[in-house]
Design a protein around this motif. Structure first.
Motif, PDB file in Angstrom:
ATOM      1  N   THR A  40       0.824  -1.202   0.000  1.00 34.94           N
ATOM      2  CA  THR A  40       0.000   0.000   0.000  1.00 34.94           C
ATOM      3  C   THR A  40       0.861   1.257   0.000  1.00 34.94           C
ATOM      4  O   THR A  40       0.522   2.253  -0.639  1.00 34.94           O
ATOM      5  CB  THR A  40      -0.947  -0.003   1.209  1.00 34.94           C
ATOM      6  N   ILE A  41       1.992   1.210   0.697  1.00 33.43           N
ATOM      7  CA  ILE A  41       2.907   2.355   0.689  1.00 33.43           C
ATOM      8  C   ILE A  41       3.515   2.538  -0.702  1.00 33.43           C
ATOM      9  O   ILE A  41       3.649   3.664  -1.190  1.00 33.43           O
ATOM     10  CB  ILE A  41       4.006   2.181   1.753  1.00 33.43           C
ATOM     11  N   LEU A  42       3.871   1.438  -1.340  1.00 30.41           N
ATOM     12  CA  LEU A  42       4.467   1.515  -2.670  1.00 30.41           C
ATOM     13  C   LEU A  42       3.457   1.934  -3.735  1.00 30.41           C
ATOM     14  O   LEU A  42       3.825   2.537  -4.739  1.00 30.41           O
ATOM     15  CB  LEU A  42       5.102   0.173  -3.044  1.00 30.41           C
ATOM     16  N   GLY A  43       2.218   1.583  -3.529  1.00 32.20           N
ATOM     17  CA  GLY A  43       1.157   1.946  -4.467  1.00 32.20           C
ATOM     18  C   GLY A  43      -0.173   1.474  -3.935  1.00 32.20           C
ATOM     19  O   GLY A  43      -0.298   0.347  -3.456  1.00 32.20           O
ATOM     20  N   TYR A  44      -1.162   2.316  -4.010  1.00 33.23           N
ATOM     21  CA  TYR A  44      -2.461   2.001  -3.424  1.00 33.23           C
ATOM     22  C   TYR A  44      -3.133   0.802  -4.116  1.00 33.23           C
ATOM     23  O   TYR A  44      -3.699  -0.069  -3.450  1.00 33.23           O
ATOM     24  CB  TYR A  44      -3.353   3.236  -3.504  1.00 33.23           C
ATOM     25  N   ILE A  45      -3.043   0.746  -5.429  1.00 28.47           N
ATOM     26  CA  ILE A  45      -3.689  -0.334  -6.192  1.00 28.47           C
ATOM     27  C   ILE A  45      -3.077  -1.704  -5.879  1.00 28.47           C
ATOM     28  O   ILE A  45      -3.822  -2.657  -5.668  1.00 28.47           O
ATOM     29  CB  ILE A  45      -3.646  -0.027  -7.711  1.00 28.47           C
ATOM     30  N   PRO A  46      -1.745  -1.864  -5.819  1.00 28.73           N
ATOM     31  CA  PRO A  46      -1.204  -3.172  -5.428  1.00 28.73           C
ATOM     32  C   PRO A  46      -1.633  -3.597  -4.017  1.00 28.73           C
ATOM     33  O   PRO A  46      -1.855  -4.775  -3.763  1.00 28.73           O
ATOM     34  CB  PRO A  46       0.314  -2.981  -5.496  1.00 28.73           C
ATOM     35  N   GLY A  47      -1.776  -2.641  -3.113  1.00 28.30           N
ATOM     36  CA  GLY A  47      -2.259  -2.954  -1.776  1.00 28.30           C
ATOM     37  C   GLY A  47      -3.679  -3.474  -1.798  1.00 28.30           C
ATOM     38  O   GLY A  47      -4.022  -4.426  -1.091  1.00 28.30           O
ATOM     39  N   ILE A  48      -4.522  -2.865  -2.621  1.00 27.15           N
ATOM     40  CA  ILE A  48      -5.910  -3.327  -2.746  1.00 27.15           C
ATOM     41  C   ILE A  48      -5.961  -4.724  -3.344  1.00 27.15           C
ATOM     42  O   ILE A  48      -6.688  -5.596  -2.861  1.00 27.15           O
ATOM     43  CB  ILE A  48      -6.726  -2.342  -3.611  1.00 27.15           C
ATOM     44  N   ILE A  49      -5.197  -4.950  -4.394  1.00 26.65           N
ATOM     45  CA  ILE A  49      -5.203  -6.265  -5.053  1.00 26.65           C
ATOM     46  C   ILE A  49      -4.749  -7.346  -4.089  1.00 26.65           C
ATOM     47  O   ILE A  49      -5.367  -8.410  -3.990  1.00 26.65           O
ATOM     48  CB  ILE A  49      -4.327  -6.224  -6.323  1.00 26.65           C
ATOM     49  N   TYR A  50      -3.680  -7.091  -3.349  1.00 25.47           N
ATOM     50  CA  TYR A  50      -3.189  -8.089  -2.400  1.00 25.47           C
ATOM     51  C   TYR A  50      -4.183  -8.304  -1.265  1.00 25.47           C
ATOM     52  O   TYR A  50      -4.408  -9.441  -0.848  1.00 25.47           O
ATOM     53  CB  TYR A  50      -1.829  -7.678  -1.843  1.00 25.47           C
ATOM     54  N   ALA A  51      -4.793  -7.240  -0.771  1.00 21.97           N
ATOM     55  CA  ALA A  51      -5.780  -7.386   0.309  1.00 21.97           C
ATOM     56  C   ALA A  51      -6.972  -8.213  -0.143  1.00 21.97           C
ATOM     57  O   ALA A  51      -7.461  -9.078   0.600  1.00 21.97           O
ATOM     58  CB  ALA A  51      -6.233  -6.013   0.792  1.00 21.97           C
ATOM     59  N   LEU A  52      -7.450  -7.975  -1.349  1.00 25.39           N
ATOM     60  CA  LEU A  52      -8.563  -8.774  -1.865  1.00 25.39           C
ATOM     61  C   LEU A  52      -8.159 -10.234  -2.043  1.00 25.39           C
ATOM     62  O   LEU A  52      -8.943 -11.143  -1.757  1.00 25.39           O
ATOM     63  CB  LEU A  52      -9.068  -8.187  -3.175  1.00 25.39           C
ATOM     64  N   TYR A  53      -6.943 -10.461  -2.513  1.00 25.88           N
ATOM     65  CA  TYR A  53      -6.452 -11.829  -2.644  1.00 25.88           C
ATOM     66  C   TYR A  53      -6.415 -12.533  -1.292  1.00 25.88           C
ATOM     67  O   TYR A  53      -6.880 -13.663  -1.155  1.00 25.88           O
ATOM     68  CB  TYR A  53      -5.056 -11.838  -3.277  1.00 25.88           C
ATOM     69  N   VAL A  54      -5.893 -11.851  -0.286  1.00 25.95           N
ATOM     70  CA  VAL A  54      -5.779 -12.448   1.045  1.00 25.95           C
ATOM     71  C   VAL A  54      -7.149 -12.733   1.628  1.00 25.95           C
ATOM     72  O   VAL A  54      -7.376 -13.787   2.224  1.00 25.95           O
ATOM     73  CB  VAL A  54      -4.955 -11.532   1.978  1.00 25.95           C
ATOM     74  N   ILE A  55      -8.083 -11.835   1.442  1.00 23.34           N
ATOM     75  CA  ILE A  55      -9.407 -12.010   2.034  1.00 23.34           C
ATOM     76  C   ILE A  55     -10.211 -13.085   1.311  1.00 23.34           C
ATOM     77  O   ILE A  55     -10.853 -13.922   1.936  1.00 23.34           O
ATOM     78  CB  ILE A  55     -10.159 -10.673   2.055  1.00 23.34           C
TER      79      ILE A  55
END
Length: 75
Positions: A40-55
């Protein structure tokens, strides 16, 4: 077992604040949480994608019963 409303709320939180969504599912001291913070610090969109994957995909056997599992999932 999580119902549809709980999963929807987790996904909504993960879109707004990705690390918080991961924290609610896996805890704040997990590797998944810190990786989500970094992405999320590196980029908001990669943080969202990873969070959705984890959930949605990580440890889904714990949250979904056999009759709700998609047809393509192997046992």
């Amino acid at each position: 077992m999580a119902n549809g409303c709980e999963i929807f709320c987790e996904i909504l939180i993960a879109i707004l604040l990705p690390p918080l969504g991961v924290c609610l599912r896996h805890g704040c001291c997990s590797v998944e949480f810190w990786l989500c913070v970094l992405l999320t610090i590196l980029g908001y969109i990669p943080g969202i994608i990873y969070a959705l994957y984890v959930i949605v995909f990580l440890h889904r056997d714990e949250y979904f019963s056999e009759e709700r599992r998609p047809l393509y999932a192997s046992a």
